[in-house]
Scaffold this motif. Sequence first.
Motif, short mmCIF file in Angstrom:
data_model
loop_
_atom_site.label_atom_id
_atom_site.label_comp_id
_atom_site.label_asym_id
_atom_site.label_seq_id
_atom_site.Cartn_x
_atom_site.Cartn_y
_atom_site.Cartn_z
N ILE A 181 0.87 -1.18 0.00
CA ILE A 181 0.00 0.00 0.00
C ILE A 181 0.90 1.23 0.00
O ILE A 181 1.76 1.38 0.88
N PHE A 182 0.71 2.08 -1.01
CA PHE A 182 1.52 3.30 -1.12
C PHE A 182 0.73 4.47 -0.53
O PHE A 182 -0.48 4.59 -0.75
N MET A 183 1.45 5.29 0.19
CA MET A 183 0.78 6.42 0.86
C MET A 183 1.69 7.64 0.89
O MET A 183 2.89 7.54 0.70
N ARG A 184 1.06 8.78 1.18
CA ARG A 184 1.83 9.98 1.54
C ARG A 184 1.40 10.36 2.94
O ARG A 184 0.19 10.44 3.20
N TRP A 185 2.33 10.53 3.82
CA TRP A 185 2.00 10.95 5.18
C TRP A 185 2.47 12.39 5.36
O TRP A 185 3.65 12.70 5.13
N ALA A 221 7.40 20.67 7.68
CA ALA A 221 6.98 21.22 6.39
C ALA A 221 6.91 20.16 5.29
O ALA A 221 6.11 20.27 4.37
N GLY A 222 7.73 19.14 5.38
CA GLY A 222 7.76 18.14 4.31
C GLY A 222 6.70 17.07 4.47
O GLY A 222 5.76 17.22 5.26
N PHE A 223 6.87 16.01 3.70
CA PHE A 223 5.96 14.86 3.84
C PHE A 223 6.71 13.58 3.48
O PHE A 223 7.83 13.64 2.96
N TYR A 224 6.09 12.44 3.76
CA TYR A 224 6.73 11.15 3.51
C TYR A 224 6.06 10.43 2.35
O TYR A 224 4.83 10.42 2.24
N TYR A 225 6.89 9.86 1.49
CA TYR A 225 6.41 8.85 0.55
C TYR A 225 6.54 7.54 1.32
O TYR A 225 7.62 7.23 1.84
#
Lengths: 691, 214
Positions: free
Chosen positions: B144-148, B165-169
């Motif tokens: 399962i691919f997500m952005r957190w 400020a950023g996010f995770y792949y």
Amino acid sequence: MPTSSSASTPAATANRPEFLISYLKSEQQGEVKLKTLREVKNQIIGNRTKKISYIKLGAVPKIVEILASAHDSDLSILVQSAATIGSFACGVDAGVKAVLDSGAFPHLIRLLSHSDDKVVDAGARSLKMIFQSKLAPKYDFHKDENMTFLLSLLNSENENVTELGASIITHSCETSGEQKALCEAGTLRRLVMLLEGSLNQREASLDSLAAIIKNNPEVISKFVGLDSGRALKSVTELMKDRYPRTRLLASVCLIVIGRTSPCYLQDIGLRTKLIMLLIELLEEPGRVGDEVPFALAGLIADNEDLQKLAFEVNALDKLCNFLHRDMILAKQLEGLLLAIAELCSRLEICRERFLSLQALKLVTSTLTHDCAEVRTAACICMQSVTRSVKNLSAGHFLTDTMVTPLVQLLHGPPISLQVAALKTISNVVVNFTNRKSIFIQCGGLKELVQLSKSMDSTLRLNSVWALRNLMFLTENSNKERILLELTASTLTSLICDPEPFVQEQALALVRNLVDGGINSIEHVFIEGGVVVNAVGRQVRSASKSEVCIQGMYVFSNISTGSELHKEAVMHQLLPEADGGAQSVIMKFLQCSDNQLRVATIWCVVNLTYPGSPGSSARVTRLRDYGIISQVKSMVNDPCLDAKVVIVHVLKSIHHSSCIISVLRTIIQHVVLQFRVKTVLEQCTVFSDAAA
Amino acid sequence: MPVRVVESSAPSQVSGASTGHALPPACTLLSVGQAFAGTQNVSSVQKDEAWKVNVRIQGCDLDHGYLCGTMEALNVPLADTPVVTFWEGEVVDTKNYTFFTGKWEATPEDDIRHWSKFPSFVPLLSQVEVDGGKSVDLSSYPYIFMRWKEQYFVNVGIDCGLTIAGFYYVCFSCVDGIIHGYYYDPNSSPFQKLELKSSNEGRSGFSFSSYQLQ
């Protein structure tokens, strides 16, 4: 000129209710009676207090007596007595009751066949007033003579009589059988014709059309097909009528059609127009303004697309602005809260906006409103808003200001209000901070436990639901407090409740109770293990998958504990003597419910978890019952979740090198399946393009 | 998990929604209440560094491609206590969200570069390059691919010297419950790697709690 408060002028005395009633006695001359009737009628028109005071003095039976004994030629007496009776019935339930109790109904019906139009008008108007009340008798459309009479009313040349016919339908048409009978008798066509009549006829017709088509796809399709779609077009056109009430009623008709048969309300332009119109009508004074929020709530209920559309045209801001106004009547406030509840029911963006508009404080303040319907609507509104996990996580809802009035509402009555409060509490107590004790300390836990013992199954269901959410990821000290208040014996009764929905929530509560390590698991072994035994009984005997799923997660969680805990689960799930009886584990592994298979496999994973001294002995026993070979045969289970959990079982019972190979096979199998599927899809695209 | 402030940036509000396919598989290891533990590599040119990280799933709504939870960074040098943040996840389901982020300063090239770090993404690459993966059916894919995206600090103020400020792949493996992620923030060190394993929190097995909103 000022006068002494104790002295009344002769004229004032003569107009006092007690005095006027004495003139209504039958022995009085016709002229006196007529004058008195006029005076009474003039005094009570639009004056609820006067109506009640006359009713208490017994005026209504006297006036009905005058109507009943009047000769057909006493036109003025007939008109005035009927009109006065109608006035008593207008907008006051006590008046309707008094009129019906006095036997006025057949005398008013008699007037409809009078040769004089004014008498017919008076009779029809009074009957219309009666049929606008819930207390009016229900009209039986299935009797042939009644349907014939109703059609004669609708076909009448007299405007008031046709309106009466429409009012009877609006009041009495409830079941699909009645809707069908009315449709087959041809009332739809006649009502559509009345849409071209006077303002009153139009409105009465729209009202009764909504009653005939509501929730009935068959009748809706007949209505839409009438005159090649002209009927639907006429109603749509009335959305632009100059009169606000007509616009509202036309919208309600379209909402009713759209809710039951969405295919007729696909046009995005029309849907947007509907929303815009309702928002515009919110500003209308009186009945229209009161009813519009209910119509808006009905339009967007359970429809995320329409909720999005409403949000985009600022419906939420406008609804919330109304909450800031000082003088909102209870009816309108109830509607506003319900419309906001629908808007916030699914979309997080709406909840965010609602909270940013500082509307939560206003809604919380309506939890103590005088009117029970408003309090219920406030709970429903808060229930929608508290579905925001982001805000639950931030602990925004579990505050004294919000929780205390909600807990107060649990005392009831009515039950509907208690249920609405329970549903909101269920959400509020899903708190991820350490604030659950706020709820416990303000007496909420005590109330939930009380309601879990209620005779009413809805109250039991929702209170156990709230307890389950309160138990979710809470610290052990809170678990102890909950269990102490609830007691093992009540928890056992709830697990064995006659209602499967209650059983399911009670088992989910136990599942949360035993999630959290050995100390948590110990709670179900108190008092000789009554709780764990009840869970076992329910898992072995329940027929509903939802109940078994929660039960298996209870056992799965218990199996993360000590050797004793794991053995207790084995004892519950495997038959005592090996008499060929099938274990419940085997039954669930072979069932068609994906979630139940997954829960069961997790339980097997935990029972065979490596590192426990008794694991290999348990593997042997499970093998003896055929469970291990059943699990092995499931590596290609259609449910991906089940398939991957099986990897964990195999991991427990085999060497790691072996499991790595199994794991690899499964992943390769799934990825290969995926690739083949993608290639096939691409082939289809290419062949389509070539064709 | 927060990282040290270099320069702040405001995310845009572009939605990546599209219509289409069946939802990704429901996975018990990624359900509410589940805990994960591991590390985030925050190494820079100057030194190698990894922070211990705990994650707990708090909400899951696959219909809307939504997942959320908290992330706790344990040995943050500048902080006295573990720093907890609340994050919200977009599940790439090709219905609500595609592989293309369309916001948070991430271009499709940034997206492809980060997703390609996951071996399980490779079979999807060609299709994703075409349309962001709109036509890919992920309903039976075991990853399962997500952005957190971290939304707020739970236990410290915004002046704590850290940024979210950023996010995770993110890529979650349904098979073994392992989460891999790469932090993306144009103003932070590139490809900070997050590695998390499903945690049974010292228990002798896997435990599952649950709540249900009304």
